[in-house]
Write an enzyme that holds these catalytic residues in place. Structure first.
Site, mmCIF file in Angstrom:
data_model
loop_
_atom_site.group_PDB
_atom_site.id
_atom_site.type_symbol
_atom_site.label_atom_id
_atom_site.label_comp_id
_atom_site.label_asym_id
_atom_site.label_seq_id
_atom_site.Cartn_x
_atom_site.Cartn_y
_atom_site.Cartn_z
ATOM 1 N N TYR A 15 -8.286 5.268 -5.318
ATOM 2 C CA TYR A 15 -9.604 5.524 -4.724
ATOM 3 C C TYR A 15 -10.156 6.874 -5.191
ATOM 4 C CZ TYR A 15 -13.075 5.713 -0.890
ATOM 5 O OH TYR A 15 -14.224 5.788 -0.140
ATOM 6 N N LYS A 50 -13.583 7.355 -7.244
ATOM 7 C CA LYS A 50 -14.689 8.132 -6.694
ATOM 8 C C LYS A 50 -15.030 9.346 -7.551
ATOM 9 C CE LYS A 50 -15.892 5.658 -3.146
ATOM 10 N NZ LYS A 50 -17.127 4.867 -3.277
#
Length: 251
Positions: free
Chosen positions: A152, A156
């Site tokens: 993640y 991001k």
């Protein structure tokens, strides 16, 4: 008088995405609500329509090139050429590196990065033809690193580099691209994290608020307000930026 634009918000059946869709509708735009489950999308679209807005729900897997092309074409046919795009769709598959499976890695990359790429590539053809556009990508404070989120965090952080490149490539066509990096936002996703680690959501939020300078956790409306700014006519000289909406300074 605000010019009505056609907006697409991905991952908009609930949480941040749903609130962003409502806010853009409140701003006077027509909104296409994209998510995996078309029925869930339609409930948000119906809510917008009942309040006097224009909206449709479209079931789309943003990581699927064919479905993205079909979904965006449907928006153009039913609402008009889309010129506002909010790439919000996302999933989490948290685990420490040594426990993380290849599918945990690939699925997160597919939704966040491949999805934002496919959606942006498809929508930019309408934006450049219209000579006006706004792309808002959802990053996260996890881009700065977060234990148990190698996938993640990488995705991001990638969203930020992607955003800056879009700003460079599309600026000459009247299209801006910016990113929002939320901190702790009270959503179903953060509630699921609390459940996974075995604490109540209220306790989880209370503990998080103590670490945030403004002493509260964020709400989806905080993100929707920032999207509204980036999508506005007045934000045309703001591009390639990442704003941390996290209740305090991040870098």
């Amino acid at each position: 008088m605000t010019t009505q634009r056609i907006a697409i918000v991905t991952g908009a059946a609930r949480g941040i995405g749903a609130q962003v869709a409502r806010r853009l509708a409140d701003d006077g735009h027509a909104v296409a609500v994209f998510d995996l489950d078309e029925a869930a999308c339609q409930s948000v679209a119906d809510e917008i329509t009942a309040a006097g807005g224009r909206a449709i729900g479209v079931g789309v897997d943003v990581s699927d090139e064919v479905k993205v092309e079909a979904g965006v074409s449907r928006v153009a046919a039913e609402l008009g050429p889309p010129t506002i795009l909010v790439n919000n769709a996302g999933i989490i598959r948290d685990n420490l590196l040594f426990k993380m499976s290849v599918s945990d890695w690939d699925s997160v990359m597919a939704v966040h990065l491949r999805g934002a790429f496919l959606m942006s590539r498809e929508v930019q053809q309408y934006q450049t033809k219209e000579g006006w556009g706004r792309i808002v990508n959802l990053s996260s404070t996890s881009a700065l690193g977060n234990r148990g989120q190698a996938n993640y965090s990488a995705a991001k952080a990638g969203m930020q580099g992607f955003t800056k490149t879009l700003a460079l490539e599309l600026g000459r066509f009247g299209v801006t691209a910016n990113a929002i990096a939320p901190g702790f936002i009270a959503t179903d996703m953060t509630a699921a994290t609390a459940e996974r680690i075995g604490v109540s959501f209220d306790d989880f939020k209370t503990a998080a608020a103590k670490e945030i300078p403004v002493q509260r956790v964020g709400e989806p409306a905080d993100i929707a307000h920032t999207v509204s700014f980036f999508a506005s006519e007045g934000a045309g000289f703001v591009s390639g930026q990442v704003i941390y909406v996290a209740g305090g300074p991040k870098a």
